[in-house]
Motif scaffolding. Structure first.
Motif, PDB file in Angstrom:
ATOM      1  N   ILE A  14       0.834  -1.199   0.000  1.00  0.00           N
ATOM      2  CA  ILE A  14       0.000   0.000   0.000  1.00  0.00           C
ATOM      3  C   ILE A  14       0.875   1.258   0.000  1.00  0.00           C
ATOM      4  O   ILE A  14       0.502   2.261  -0.597  1.00  0.00           O
ATOM      5  N   SER A  15       2.056   1.198   0.617  1.00  0.00           N
ATOM      6  CA  SER A  15       2.935   2.379   0.605  1.00  0.00           C
ATOM      7  C   SER A  15       3.364   2.717  -0.821  1.00  0.00           C
ATOM      8  O   SER A  15       3.574   3.877  -1.153  1.00  0.00           O
ATOM      9  N   ALA A  16       3.465   1.700  -1.681  1.00  0.00           N
ATOM     10  CA  ALA A  16       3.803   1.958  -3.082  1.00  0.00           C
ATOM     11  C   ALA A  16       2.667   2.702  -3.764  1.00  0.00           C
ATOM     12  O   ALA A  16       2.898   3.592  -4.579  1.00  0.00           O
ATOM     13  N   PHE A  17       1.430   2.351  -3.428  1.00  0.00           N
ATOM     14  CA  PHE A  17       0.274   3.045  -3.997  1.00  0.00           C
ATOM     15  C   PHE A  17       0.212   4.478  -3.497  1.00  0.00           C
ATOM     16  O   PHE A  17      -0.147   5.385  -4.233  1.00  0.00           O
ATOM     17  N   VAL A  37      -9.554   1.585  -3.994  1.00  0.00           N
ATOM     18  CA  VAL A  37      -9.550   0.498  -4.972  1.00  0.00           C
ATOM     19  C   VAL A  37      -8.226  -0.277  -4.892  1.00  0.00           C
ATOM     20  O   VAL A  37      -8.207  -1.496  -5.035  1.00  0.00           O
ATOM     21  N   ALA A  38      -7.117   0.431  -4.635  1.00  0.00           N
ATOM     22  CA  ALA A  38      -5.820  -0.232  -4.501  1.00  0.00           C
ATOM     23  C   ALA A  38      -5.793  -1.175  -3.314  1.00  0.00           C
ATOM     24  O   ALA A  38      -5.120  -2.206  -3.346  1.00  0.00           O
ATOM     25  N   ASN A  39      -6.547  -0.859  -2.287  1.00  0.00           N
ATOM     26  CA  ASN A  39      -6.610  -1.714  -1.110  1.00  0.00           C
ATOM     27  C   ASN A  39      -7.165  -3.095  -1.463  1.00  0.00           C
ATOM     28  O   ASN A  39      -6.862  -4.078  -0.801  1.00  0.00           O
ATOM     29  N   GLY A  40      -7.956  -3.165  -2.517  1.00  0.00           N
ATOM     30  CA  GLY A  40      -8.496  -4.435  -2.981  1.00  0.00           C
ATOM     31  C   GLY A  40      -7.777  -4.959  -4.204  1.00  0.00           C
ATOM     32  O   GLY A  40      -8.339  -5.732  -4.981  1.00  0.00           O
ATOM     33  N   PHE A  41      -6.520  -4.537  -4.404  1.00  0.00           N
ATOM     34  CA  PHE A  41      -5.757  -4.909  -5.600  1.00  0.00           C
ATOM     35  C   PHE A  41      -5.775  -6.422  -5.798  1.00  0.00           C
ATOM     36  O   PHE A  41      -5.550  -7.188  -4.878  1.00  0.00           O
ATOM     37  N   GLY A  42      -6.079  -6.820  -7.020  1.00  0.00           N
ATOM     38  CA  GLY A  42      -6.167  -8.243  -7.331  1.00  0.00           C
ATOM     39  C   GLY A  42      -7.593  -8.747  -7.338  1.00  0.00           C
ATOM     40  O   GLY A  42      -7.869  -9.857  -7.763  1.00  0.00           O
ATOM     41  N   GLY A  43      -8.510  -7.927  -6.859  1.00  0.00           N
ATOM     42  CA  GLY A  43      -9.925  -8.284  -6.828  1.00  0.00           C
ATOM     43  C   GLY A  43     -10.769  -7.051  -7.050  1.00  0.00           C
ATOM     44  O   GLY A  43     -10.273  -6.009  -7.461  1.00  0.00           O
ATOM     45  N   SER A  44     -12.039  -7.189  -6.783  1.00  0.00           N
ATOM     46  CA  SER A  44     -12.961  -6.065  -6.957  1.00  0.00           C
ATOM     47  C   SER A  44     -13.300  -5.439  -5.614  1.00  0.00           C
ATOM     48  O   SER A  44     -13.313  -6.115  -4.593  1.00  0.00           O
ATOM     49  N   ARG A  91     -16.600  -2.403 -12.851  1.00  0.00           N
ATOM     50  CA  ARG A  91     -17.124  -3.745 -13.050  1.00  0.00           C
ATOM     51  C   ARG A  91     -18.631  -3.683 -12.897  1.00  0.00           C
ATOM     52  O   ARG A  91     -19.132  -3.320 -11.841  1.00  0.00           O
ATOM     53  N   LYS A  92     -19.351  -4.024 -13.962  1.00  0.00           N
ATOM     54  CA  LYS A  92     -20.817  -3.937 -13.958  1.00  0.00           C
ATOM     55  C   LYS A  92     -21.401  -4.638 -12.746  1.00  0.00           C
ATOM     56  O   LYS A  92     -21.047  -5.767 -12.446  1.00  0.00           O
ATOM     57  N   THR A  93     -22.290  -3.969 -12.077  1.00  0.00           N
ATOM     58  CA  THR A  93     -23.043  -4.450 -10.914  1.00  0.00           C
ATOM     59  C   THR A  93     -22.178  -4.855  -9.731  1.00  0.00           C
ATOM     60  O   THR A  93     -22.704  -5.258  -8.705  1.00  0.00           O
ATOM     61  N   VAL A  94     -20.861  -4.748  -9.838  1.00  0.00           N
ATOM     62  CA  VAL A  94     -19.992  -5.163  -8.737  1.00  0.00           C
ATOM     63  C   VAL A  94     -19.339  -3.971  -8.066  1.00  0.00           C
ATOM     64  O   VAL A  94     -19.532  -3.717  -6.888  1.00  0.00           O
ATOM     65  N   GLY A  95     -18.521  -3.256  -8.827  1.00  0.00           N
ATOM     66  CA  GLY A  95     -17.775  -2.146  -8.257  1.00  0.00           C
ATOM     67  C   GLY A  95     -16.619  -1.762  -9.143  1.00  0.00           C
ATOM     68  O   GLY A  95     -16.795  -1.539 -10.341  1.00  0.00           O
ATOM     69  N   TYR A  96     -15.424  -1.753  -8.558  1.00  0.00           N
ATOM     70  CA  TYR A  96     -14.251  -1.253  -9.258  1.00  0.00           C
ATOM     71  C   TYR A  96     -13.070  -2.183  -9.026  1.00  0.00           C
ATOM     72  O   TYR A  96     -12.983  -2.861  -8.011  1.00  0.00           O
ATOM     73  N   ARG A  97     -12.130  -2.167  -9.993  1.00  0.00           N
ATOM     74  CA  ARG A  97     -10.959  -3.032  -9.925  1.00  0.00           C
ATOM     75  C   ARG A  97      -9.749  -2.248 -10.424  1.00  0.00           C
ATOM     76  O   ARG A  97      -9.826  -1.567 -11.444  1.00  0.00           O
ATOM     77  N   LEU A  98      -8.642  -2.359  -9.692  1.00  0.00           N
ATOM     78  CA  LEU A  98      -7.396  -1.739 -10.121  1.00  0.00           C
ATOM     79  C   LEU A  98      -6.553  -2.799 -10.793  1.00  0.00           C
ATOM     80  O   LEU A  98      -6.404  -3.921 -10.292  1.00  0.00           O
ATOM     81  N   ALA A  99      -6.023  -2.473 -11.966  1.00  0.00           N
ATOM     82  CA  ALA A  99      -5.188  -3.407 -12.705  1.00  0.00           C
ATOM     83  C   ALA A  99      -3.913  -2.721 -13.158  1.00  0.00           C
ATOM     84  O   ALA A  99      -3.855  -1.496 -13.266  1.00  0.00           O
TER      85      ALA A  99
END
Length: 108
Positions: A14-17, A37-44, A91-99
């Motif tokens: 997270i410090s990198a983000f 969103v970065a806190n959930g990196f790798g998922g939604s 992400r439709k109906t879900v939320g957001y994703r960082l890639a």
């Protein structure tokens, strides 16, 4: 910029983000969106979590249509974080994703 990663799972720390947020000169709302969103990196990350992070403390309850406002914030954030190799996707109906992406400077 080199990104610090976890030795176990190889996810960015997270410090990198936070470093990316600083270097990209994100506004307060852009930073909050990016780090949430970065806190959930790798998922939604659920849409409700993002709305609460951005407007949970707003005495007026936030905007009438938070999805539209978040879409605008997301567009501005993506423009600033793209050179660092990141992009937020809706992400439709879900939320957001960082890639991770190929940074725009390297692609040119």
């Amino acid at each position: 910029m080199s990104v610090n990663v976890c030795p176990c799972c190889h996810r960015p720390l997270i410090s990198a983000f936070e470093q990316v947020a600083d270097e990209a000169s994100l506004s307060m709302k852009e930073r909050e969106l990016f780090l949430t969103v970065a806190n959930g990196f790798g998922g939604s990350v659920l849409r409700e979590v993002v709305v609460n992070a951005l407007y949970g403390l707003d005495p007026n309850g936030g905007p009438d249509d938070p999805r539209a406002v978040i879409a605008v914030i997301m567009t501005k954030t993506n423009a600033k974080i793209a050179p660092f190799g990141y992009r937020i996707f809706s992400r439709k109906t879900v939320g957001y994703r960082l890639a991770t992406i190929i940074p725009t400077e390297a692609a040119a």
